[in-house]
Design a protein around this motif. Structure first.
Motif, PDB file in Angstrom:
ATOM      1  N   ARG A  32       0.871  -1.322   0.067  1.00 17.55           N
ATOM      2  CA  ARG A  32      -0.102   0.105   0.040  1.00 17.55           C
ATOM      3  C   ARG A  32       0.593   1.391   0.094  1.00 17.55           C
ATOM      4  NH1 ARG A  32      -5.126  -1.487   0.899  1.00 17.55           N
ATOM      5  NH2 ARG A  32      -5.449  -3.583   1.906  1.00 17.55           N
ATOM      6  N   THR A  33       0.740   2.143  -1.199  1.00 14.15           N
ATOM      7  CA  THR A  33       1.303   3.350  -1.144  1.00 14.15           C
ATOM      8  C   THR A  33       0.405   4.455  -1.468  1.00 14.15           C
ATOM      9  OG1 THR A  33       3.360   1.987  -1.854  1.00 14.15           O
ATOM     10  CG2 THR A  33       3.154   4.374  -2.272  1.00 14.15           C
ATOM     11  N   PRO A  34       0.268   5.493  -0.833  1.00 19.22           N
ATOM     12  CA  PRO A  34       0.891   5.427   0.408  1.00 19.22           C
ATOM     13  C   PRO A  34       0.236   4.727   1.663  1.00 19.22           C
ATOM     14  CG  PRO A  34      -0.569   7.258   0.366  1.00 19.22           C
ATOM     15  CD  PRO A  34      -0.489   6.399  -1.147  1.00 19.22           C
ATOM     16  N   LEU A  35       0.745   4.324   2.731  1.00 23.95           N
ATOM     17  CA  LEU A  35       0.240   3.601   3.972  1.00 23.95           C
ATOM     18  C   LEU A  35      -0.972   4.213   4.317  1.00 23.95           C
ATOM     19  CD1 LEU A  35       3.297   2.378   6.094  1.00 23.95           C
ATOM     20  CD2 LEU A  35       1.897   0.976   4.408  1.00 23.95           C
ATOM     21  N   PRO A  36      -2.014   3.642   4.738  1.00 19.54           N
ATOM     22  CA  PRO A  36      -3.224   4.221   5.270  1.00 19.54           C
ATOM     23  C   PRO A  36      -2.953   4.683   6.743  1.00 19.54           C
ATOM     24  CG  PRO A  36      -3.600   1.924   5.188  1.00 19.54           C
ATOM     25  CD  PRO A  36      -2.420   2.124   4.520  1.00 19.54           C
ATOM     26  N   GLU A  37      -3.585   5.765   7.259  1.00 22.45           N
ATOM     27  CA  GLU A  37      -3.370   6.118   8.619  1.00 22.45           C
ATOM     28  C   GLU A  37      -3.396   5.195   9.934  1.00 22.45           C
ATOM     29  OE1 GLU A  37      -5.246  10.107  10.029  1.00 22.45           O
ATOM     30  OE2 GLU A  37      -6.722   9.225   8.628  1.00 22.45           O
ATOM     31  N   ALA A  38      -4.516   4.167   9.433  1.00 16.47           N
ATOM     32  CA  ALA A  38      -4.282   2.745  10.248  1.00 16.47           C
ATOM     33  C   ALA A  38      -5.027   1.720   9.669  1.00 16.47           C
ATOM     34  CB  ALA A  38      -4.784   3.120  11.691  1.00 16.47           C
ATOM     35  N   MET A  39      -4.754   0.748   9.963  1.00 18.39           N
ATOM     36  CA  MET A  39      -5.469  -0.666   9.549  1.00 18.39           C
ATOM     37  C   MET A  39      -5.886  -1.536  10.846  1.00 18.39           C
ATOM     38  SD  MET A  39      -4.731  -3.423   6.708  1.00 18.39           S
ATOM     39  CE  MET A  39      -5.005  -2.467   5.432  1.00 18.39           C
ATOM     40  N   PHE A  40      -7.059  -2.016  10.878  1.00 23.48           N
ATOM     41  CA  PHE A  40      -7.570  -2.824  11.960  1.00 23.48           C
ATOM     42  C   PHE A  40      -7.845  -4.169  11.449  1.00 23.48           C
ATOM     43  CE2 PHE A  40     -10.755  -3.957  15.304  1.00 23.48           C
ATOM     44  CZ  PHE A  40     -10.112  -3.350  16.362  1.00 23.48           C
ATOM     45  N   LEU A  41      -7.218  -4.947  11.687  1.00 26.23           N
ATOM     46  CA  LEU A  41      -7.236  -6.451  11.455  1.00 26.23           C
ATOM     47  C   LEU A  41      -8.173  -7.198  12.472  1.00 26.23           C
ATOM     48  CD1 LEU A  41      -3.731  -5.919  11.019  1.00 26.23           C
ATOM     49  CD2 LEU A  41      -4.969  -7.173   8.848  1.00 26.23           C
ATOM     50  N   VAL A  42      -9.303  -7.611  11.747  1.00 27.09           N
ATOM     51  CA  VAL A  42     -10.517  -8.419  12.945  1.00 27.09           C
ATOM     52  C   VAL A  42     -10.864  -9.610  12.172  1.00 27.09           C
ATOM     53  CG1 VAL A  42     -12.128  -6.598  12.412  1.00 27.09           C
ATOM     54  CG2 VAL A  42     -12.333  -8.066  14.394  1.00 27.09           C
ATOM     55  N   PRO A  43     -11.160 -10.793  12.855  1.00 35.24           N
ATOM     56  CA  PRO A  43     -10.376 -11.162  13.714  1.00 35.24           C
ATOM     57  C   PRO A  43      -8.834 -11.434  13.676  1.00 35.24           C
ATOM     58  CG  PRO A  43     -11.596 -13.000  13.044  1.00 35.24           C
ATOM     59  CD  PRO A  43     -11.920 -11.832  11.968  1.00 35.24           C
ATOM     60  N   CYS A  44      -8.189 -11.371  14.531  1.00 32.09           N
ATOM     61  CA  CYS A  44      -6.598 -11.391  14.279  1.00 32.09           C
ATOM     62  C   CYS A  44      -5.915 -11.750  15.692  1.00 32.09           C
ATOM     63  CB  CYS A  44      -6.107 -10.151  13.775  1.00 32.09           C
ATOM     64  SG  CYS A  44      -4.316 -10.247  12.959  1.00 32.09           S
ATOM     65  N   ARG A  86      -8.045 -10.130  20.213  1.00 33.32           N
ATOM     66  CA  ARG A  86      -9.351 -10.412  19.345  1.00 33.32           C
ATOM     67  C   ARG A  86      -8.939  -9.930  17.909  1.00 33.32           C
ATOM     68  NH1 ARG A  86     -13.173 -11.390  16.103  1.00 33.32           N
ATOM     69  NH2 ARG A  86     -15.316 -10.599  16.122  1.00 33.32           N
ATOM     70  N   ALA A  87      -8.247  -8.559  18.054  1.00 32.99           N
ATOM     71  CA  ALA A  87      -7.849  -7.736  16.855  1.00 32.99           C
ATOM     72  C   ALA A  87      -6.508  -7.224  16.917  1.00 32.99           C
ATOM     73  CB  ALA A  87      -9.088  -6.835  16.578  1.00 32.99           C
ATOM     74  N   VAL A  88      -6.081  -6.670  15.904  1.00 41.08           N
ATOM     75  CA  VAL A  88      -4.925  -5.921  15.880  1.00 41.08           C
ATOM     76  C   VAL A  88      -5.096  -4.608  15.071  1.00 41.08           C
ATOM     77  CG1 VAL A  88      -2.314  -6.046  14.953  1.00 41.08           C
ATOM     78  CG2 VAL A  88      -3.500  -8.031  16.116  1.00 41.08           C
ATOM     79  N   LEU A  89      -4.391  -3.687  15.561  1.00 47.34           N
ATOM     80  CA  LEU A  89      -4.311  -2.273  14.833  1.00 47.34           C
ATOM     81  C   LEU A  89      -2.803  -2.065  14.763  1.00 47.34           C
ATOM     82  CD1 LEU A  89      -5.859   0.450  14.238  1.00 47.34           C
ATOM     83  CD2 LEU A  89      -4.953   1.449  16.405  1.00 47.34           C
ATOM     84  N   GLU A  90      -2.590  -1.730  13.244  1.00 43.23           N
ATOM     85  CA  GLU A  90      -1.514  -1.451  12.522  1.00 43.23           C
ATOM     86  C   GLU A  90      -1.491   0.262  12.206  1.00 43.23           C
ATOM     87  OE1 GLU A  90      -0.122  -5.605  10.775  1.00 43.23           O
ATOM     88  OE2 GLU A  90      -0.900  -4.124   9.230  1.00 43.23           O
ATOM     89  N   ALA A  91      -0.394   0.646  12.347  1.00 37.51           N
ATOM     90  CA  ALA A  91      -0.128   2.177  11.780  1.00 37.51           C
ATOM     91  C   ALA A  91       1.250   2.509  11.445  1.00 37.51           C
ATOM     92  CB  ALA A  91      -0.823   3.197  12.942  1.00 37.51           C
ATOM     93  N   PRO A  92       1.417   3.379  10.787  1.00 37.82           N
ATOM     94  CA  PRO A  92       2.742   3.772  10.341  1.00 37.82           C
ATOM     95  C   PRO A  92       3.548   4.099  11.711  1.00 37.82           C
ATOM     96  CG  PRO A  92       1.430   4.886   8.837  1.00 37.82           C
ATOM     97  CD  PRO A  92       0.336   4.244  10.097  1.00 37.82           C
ATOM     98  N   THR A  93       5.095   3.671  11.758  1.00 39.39           N
ATOM     99  CA  THR A  93       5.619   4.201  13.042  1.00 39.39           C
ATOM    100  C   THR A  93       5.552   5.527  13.517  1.00 39.39           C
ATOM    101  OG1 THR A  93       7.148   2.291  12.309  1.00 39.39           O
ATOM    102  CG2 THR A  93       7.934   3.841  14.205  1.00 39.39           C
ATOM    103  N   GLY A  94       5.429   5.664  14.688  1.00 39.46           N
ATOM    104  CA  GLY A  94       5.380   6.827  15.376  1.00 39.46           C
ATOM    105  C   GLY A  94       3.958   7.610  15.607  1.00 39.46           C
ATOM    106  N   SER A  95       3.070   6.866  14.932  1.00 40.37           N
ATOM    107  CA  SER A  95       1.515   7.081  15.063  1.00 40.37           C
ATOM    108  C   SER A  95       1.009   7.012  16.330  1.00 40.37           C
ATOM    109  CB  SER A  95       0.636   6.137  14.010  1.00 40.37           C
ATOM    110  OG  SER A  95       1.106   6.312  12.785  1.00 40.37           O
ATOM    111  N   PHE A  96       1.361   5.820  17.000  1.00 37.99           N
ATOM    112  CA  PHE A  96       0.783   5.472  18.380  1.00 37.99           C
ATOM    113  C   PHE A  96       1.348   6.748  19.497  1.00 37.99           C
ATOM    114  CE2 PHE A  96       0.074   0.914  18.205  1.00 37.99           C
ATOM    115  CZ  PHE A  96      -0.823   0.994  16.961  1.00 37.99           C
ATOM    116  N   ALA A  97       2.774   7.089  19.215  1.00 44.40           N
ATOM    117  CA  ALA A  97       3.124   8.332  20.300  1.00 44.40           C
ATOM    118  C   ALA A  97       2.476   9.539  19.874  1.00 44.40           C
ATOM    119  CB  ALA A  97       4.690   8.637  20.072  1.00 44.40           C
TER     120      ALA A  97
END
Length: 117
Positions: A32-44, A86-97
């Protein structure tokens, strides 16, 4: 795939792509280019960085939206989830901070229903 607003402890922070089918979860952020702000994987319950070129922030989420743990997924690495995930949230590095997302935080839609309900 659909999108949904993401709130951390009641504060809106991003729009997530919701990967709720097998194929969508399998692809995840790959290519994915560009990466989305976040991706929620469910169930995961685990994630891998096979084929990825960049690291991602990762949060492991309980059914009620509580963040059970966080980590950084590096290219070609694997992260197993804490018990109860139950699920995983992924985001570009630095987003969580930027969002203030840490273990114990609650993920929800702004309407307060759990993101993955």
């Amino acid at each position: 795939m659909r999108t949904a607003p993401l709130a951390v402890d009641g504060r809106p922070v991003a729009t997530t792509v919701v990967a709720d089918t097998y194929l969508a979860r399998l692809r995840g952020m790959l290519g994915r280019t560009p990466l989305p702000e976040a991706m929620f994987l469910v169930p995961c319950a685990s994630v891998h960085g096979v084929g990825m070129r960049t690291s991602l922030d990762v949060a492991f989420v309980a059914p009620d939206g509580e963040v059970l743990g966080t980590g950084v997924l590096r290219p070609y690495a694997f992260l197993g989830a804490p018990r109860g995930t139950r699920a995983v949230l992924e985001a570009p590095t630095g987003s969580f901070a930027r969002w203030g997302l840490t273990t114990g935080a609650r993920l929800a839609r702004p309407d307060t229903s759990p993101l993955h309900a």
